[in-house]
Design a protein around this motif. Structure first.
Motif, PDB file in Angstrom:
ATOM      1  N   ILE A 251       0.835  -1.208   0.000  1.00 14.24           N
ATOM      2  CA  ILE A 251       0.000   0.000   0.000  1.00 14.24           C
ATOM      3  C   ILE A 251       0.870   1.259   0.000  1.00 14.24           C
ATOM      4  O   ILE A 251       0.637   2.200  -0.771  1.00 14.24           O
ATOM      5  CB  ILE A 251      -0.939   0.009   1.220  1.00 14.24           C
ATOM      6  CG1 ILE A 251      -1.934  -1.150   1.138  1.00 14.24           C
ATOM      7  CG2 ILE A 251      -1.675   1.339   1.316  1.00 14.24           C
ATOM      8  CD1 ILE A 251      -2.848  -1.263   2.341  1.00 14.24           C
ATOM      9  N   ASP A 252       1.881   1.268   0.848  1.00 21.48           N
ATOM     10  CA  ASP A 252       2.707   2.465   1.007  1.00 21.48           C
ATOM     11  C   ASP A 252       3.516   2.803  -0.248  1.00 21.48           C
ATOM     12  O   ASP A 252       3.887   3.963  -0.459  1.00 21.48           O
ATOM     13  CB  ASP A 252       3.674   2.294   2.184  1.00 21.48           C
ATOM     14  CG  ASP A 252       2.965   2.246   3.529  1.00 21.48           C
ATOM     15  OD1 ASP A 252       1.775   2.618   3.583  1.00 21.48           O
ATOM     16  OD2 ASP A 252       3.597   1.828   4.522  1.00 21.48           O
ATOM     17  N   ALA A 253       3.795   1.802  -1.073  1.00 18.81           N
ATOM     18  CA  ALA A 253       4.703   2.003  -2.211  1.00 18.81           C
ATOM     19  C   ALA A 253       3.978   2.338  -3.510  1.00 18.81           C
ATOM     20  O   ALA A 253       4.554   2.225  -4.593  1.00 18.81           O
ATOM     21  CB  ALA A 253       5.560   0.749  -2.398  1.00 18.81           C
ATOM     22  N   HIS A 254       2.725   2.778  -3.428  1.00 19.22           N
ATOM     23  CA  HIS A 254       1.938   2.978  -4.651  1.00 19.22           C
ATOM     24  C   HIS A 254       2.604   3.959  -5.619  1.00 19.22           C
ATOM     25  O   HIS A 254       2.567   3.770  -6.844  1.00 19.22           O
ATOM     26  CB  HIS A 254       0.524   3.447  -4.310  1.00 19.22           C
ATOM     27  CG  HIS A 254       0.461   4.764  -3.598  1.00 19.22           C
ATOM     28  ND1 HIS A 254       0.324   5.948  -4.258  1.00 19.22           N
ATOM     29  CD2 HIS A 254       0.528   5.067  -2.264  1.00 19.22           C
ATOM     30  CE1 HIS A 254       0.306   6.949  -3.376  1.00 19.22           C
ATOM     31  NE2 HIS A 254       0.424   6.442  -2.170  1.00 19.22           N
ATOM     32  N   SER A 255       3.224   5.014  -5.114  1.00 21.20           N
ATOM     33  CA  SER A 255       3.863   5.978  -6.017  1.00 21.20           C
ATOM     34  C   SER A 255       5.131   5.398  -6.635  1.00 21.20           C
ATOM     35  O   SER A 255       5.466   5.708  -7.791  1.00 21.20           O
ATOM     36  CB  SER A 255       4.185   7.277  -5.270  1.00 21.20           C
ATOM     37  OG  SER A 255       5.080   7.034  -4.195  1.00 21.20           O
ATOM     38  N   ILE A 256       5.833   4.555  -5.888  1.00 26.21           N
ATOM     39  CA  ILE A 256       7.028   3.896  -6.426  1.00 26.21           C
ATOM     40  C   ILE A 256       6.633   2.959  -7.563  1.00 26.21           C
ATOM     41  O   ILE A 256       7.286   2.903  -8.606  1.00 26.21           O
ATOM     42  CB  ILE A 256       7.781   3.129  -5.317  1.00 26.21           C
ATOM     43  CG1 ILE A 256       8.319   4.098  -4.266  1.00 26.21           C
ATOM     44  CG2 ILE A 256       8.927   2.302  -5.911  1.00 26.21           C
ATOM     45  CD1 ILE A 256       9.019   3.429  -3.097  1.00 26.21           C
ATOM     46  N   TYR A 257       5.547   2.198  -7.362  1.00 28.75           N
ATOM     47  CA  TYR A 257       5.084   1.292  -8.416  1.00 28.75           C
ATOM     48  C   TYR A 257       4.776   2.049  -9.707  1.00 28.75           C
ATOM     49  O   TYR A 257       5.141   1.619 -10.801  1.00 28.75           O
ATOM     50  CB  TYR A 257       3.824   0.545  -7.962  1.00 28.75           C
ATOM     51  CG  TYR A 257       4.039  -0.441  -6.834  1.00 28.75           C
ATOM     52  CD1 TYR A 257       5.090  -1.347  -6.865  1.00 28.75           C
ATOM     53  CD2 TYR A 257       3.174  -0.484  -5.750  1.00 28.75           C
ATOM     54  CE1 TYR A 257       5.277  -2.262  -5.840  1.00 28.75           C
ATOM     55  CE2 TYR A 257       3.349  -1.393  -4.725  1.00 28.75           C
ATOM     56  CZ  TYR A 257       4.403  -2.283  -4.763  1.00 28.75           C
ATOM     57  OH  TYR A 257       4.589  -3.186  -3.759  1.00 28.75           O
ATOM     58  N   SER A 258       4.113   3.196  -9.574  1.00 22.38           N
ATOM     59  CA  SER A 258       3.759   3.981 -10.758  1.00 22.38           C
ATOM     60  C   SER A 258       5.008   4.453 -11.503  1.00 22.38           C
ATOM     61  O   SER A 258       5.087   4.367 -12.736  1.00 22.38           O
ATOM     62  CB  SER A 258       2.911   5.195 -10.360  1.00 22.38           C
ATOM     63  OG  SER A 258       1.680   4.796  -9.802  1.00 22.38           O
ATOM     64  N   GLU A 259       5.975   4.922 -10.747  1.00 23.66           N
ATOM     65  CA  GLU A 259       7.224   5.394 -11.356  1.00 23.66           C
ATOM     66  C   GLU A 259       7.958   4.249 -12.048  1.00 23.66           C
ATOM     67  O   GLU A 259       8.450   4.400 -13.177  1.00 23.66           O
ATOM     68  CB  GLU A 259       8.110   6.002 -10.267  1.00 23.66           C
ATOM     69  CG  GLU A 259       9.481   6.442 -10.746  1.00 23.66           C
ATOM     70  CD  GLU A 259      10.386   6.862  -9.599  1.00 23.66           C
ATOM     71  OE1 GLU A 259      11.601   6.946  -9.825  1.00 23.66           O
ATOM     72  OE2 GLU A 259       9.873   7.102  -8.488  1.00 23.66           O
TER      73      GLU A 259
END
Length: 344
Positions: free
Chosen positions: A248-256
């Motif tokens: 959940i916390d890494a959602h922005s990392i996944y997008s990048e």
């Protein structure tokens, strides 16, 4: 076989020699990403290193329900349950349907996570279709992988469109798709729902596209509730809470990372002169080949790829080039240049 002492990133050092590594299943390069590791370490400090109690315990941690709701929204399903691995998720579904009430069909290249004992795997979709149409009185359950590494299924699933899916329970292993394919990494479920099968269940590992040790099952609320009531689910240790919280916390990392991966795929396809000599699925970073000399030639040129017999030594050689988000532009261009000299 090559043995190393740490997780392989974009490079591997073997006996003092550096190789570019285009193999494995770390599609987004998360396992060695420092920002992702920091999130994981933070969550380990909160949730501990493991959690081996049953999900049926009288003391329950809220992150399980929170993550399953998050994943349901991402994928587009009514319900979701998480397991400690993708293999265990597949085995739960296989166990549930392995009874006389159902007729099971295994499409070509179906992963062994969906097997129970010695299952018959169809060599062609044509024969599977013929048998399904011949036995219309049965409760049909068809198992297949979204990414079969031959380009037959994802993204259009054309073989399925020839079947009476309104009478079929469809089980899809989306381990190599979820996290990197579909809207925001949601995988194939939304598209498969549009084919209107009688029932749809999607199972997957979360270790490939999301970089955590866990598995998940997606389906209707009723089916997910039924699976939660099984002895298989109640007796299994769950996924590690720290891993689920990191997802959940890494959602922005996944997008990048997905954006980087898509750029690397586009760069490779632009500079590699003969991509059709490989088996591939549109938008997926894997390129499979059957030329057993190819892996050796690449190794001579400083590149290691996935190349071993799977899942047993008696099975066919699995050889494929795998792009990841961790590869640099220079890595991709070097790979393309070498392949252009090797592939006729």
């Amino acid at each position: 076989m090559i043995t190393i002492d740490e997780f392989p990133g974009r490079t591997i050092n073997v006996d003092g020699k550096d190789f570019l590594y285009f193999g494995g299943t770390s599609y987004l390069g998360l396992q060695t990403d420092l920002d992702f590791q920091e999130l994981f370490i933070k969550n380990i400090k909160k949730y501990g290193t493991s959690y081996s109690a049953s999900r049926k315990s009288n003391i329950r941690i809220s992150i399980f329900d929170k993550t399953e709701s998050y994943l349901s929204n991402l994928v587009g399903s009514e319900g979701c349950i998480t397991m400690s691995s993708g293999y265990l998720a597949g085995q739960l579904i296989c166990d549930y349907f392995s009874c006389e009430d159902y007729q099971l069909y295994y499409a070509p290249n179906t992963h062994s996570a969906l097997f129970r004992g010695q299952q018959y795997i169809y060599q062609t979709w044509q024969q599977l279709e013929k048998d399904v149409l011949k036995n219309r009185d049965k409760k049909h359950v068809i198992f297949l992988d979204s990414i079969d590494f031959n380009g037959n299924n994802f993204p259009d699933y054309k073989p399925l469109q020839k079947l009476p899916l309104e009478d079929v329970i469809l089980i899809i292993d989306d381990s190599h798709g979820i996290g990197i394919t579909g809207s925001n990494g949601g995988g194939s479920l939304k598209y498969l729902k549009s084919l209107k099968p009688k029932e749809l269940l999607v199972t997957c590992s979360l270790g490939k596209g999301f970089g955590i040790q866990a598995g998940a099952i997606f389906g209707s609320e009723t089916m997910i509730d039924n699976l939660k009531e099984t002895q298989f689910f109640g007796g299994s240790s769950p996924a590690t809470p720290s891993a689920l919280a990191t997802l959940i916390d890494a959602h922005s990392i996944y997008s990048e990372k997905r954006a980087l991966l898509n750029r690397n795929i586009a760069l490779f396809l632009t500079h590699f002169s003969n991509p059709l000599s490989f088996s591939m699925s549109k938008g997926h970073p894997t390129f499979s080949f059957k030329n057993e000399q190819m892996a050796a030639l690449l190794e001579e040129n400083g590149i290691l790829v996935t190349n071993f017999r799977y899942p047993t030594e008696d099975d066919e050689l699995m050889s494929r080039i795998v792009l990841s988000s961790s590869h640099t532009k220079e890595d991709i261009l070097k790979l393309s240049k070498i392949l252009n000299t090797l592939v006729i």
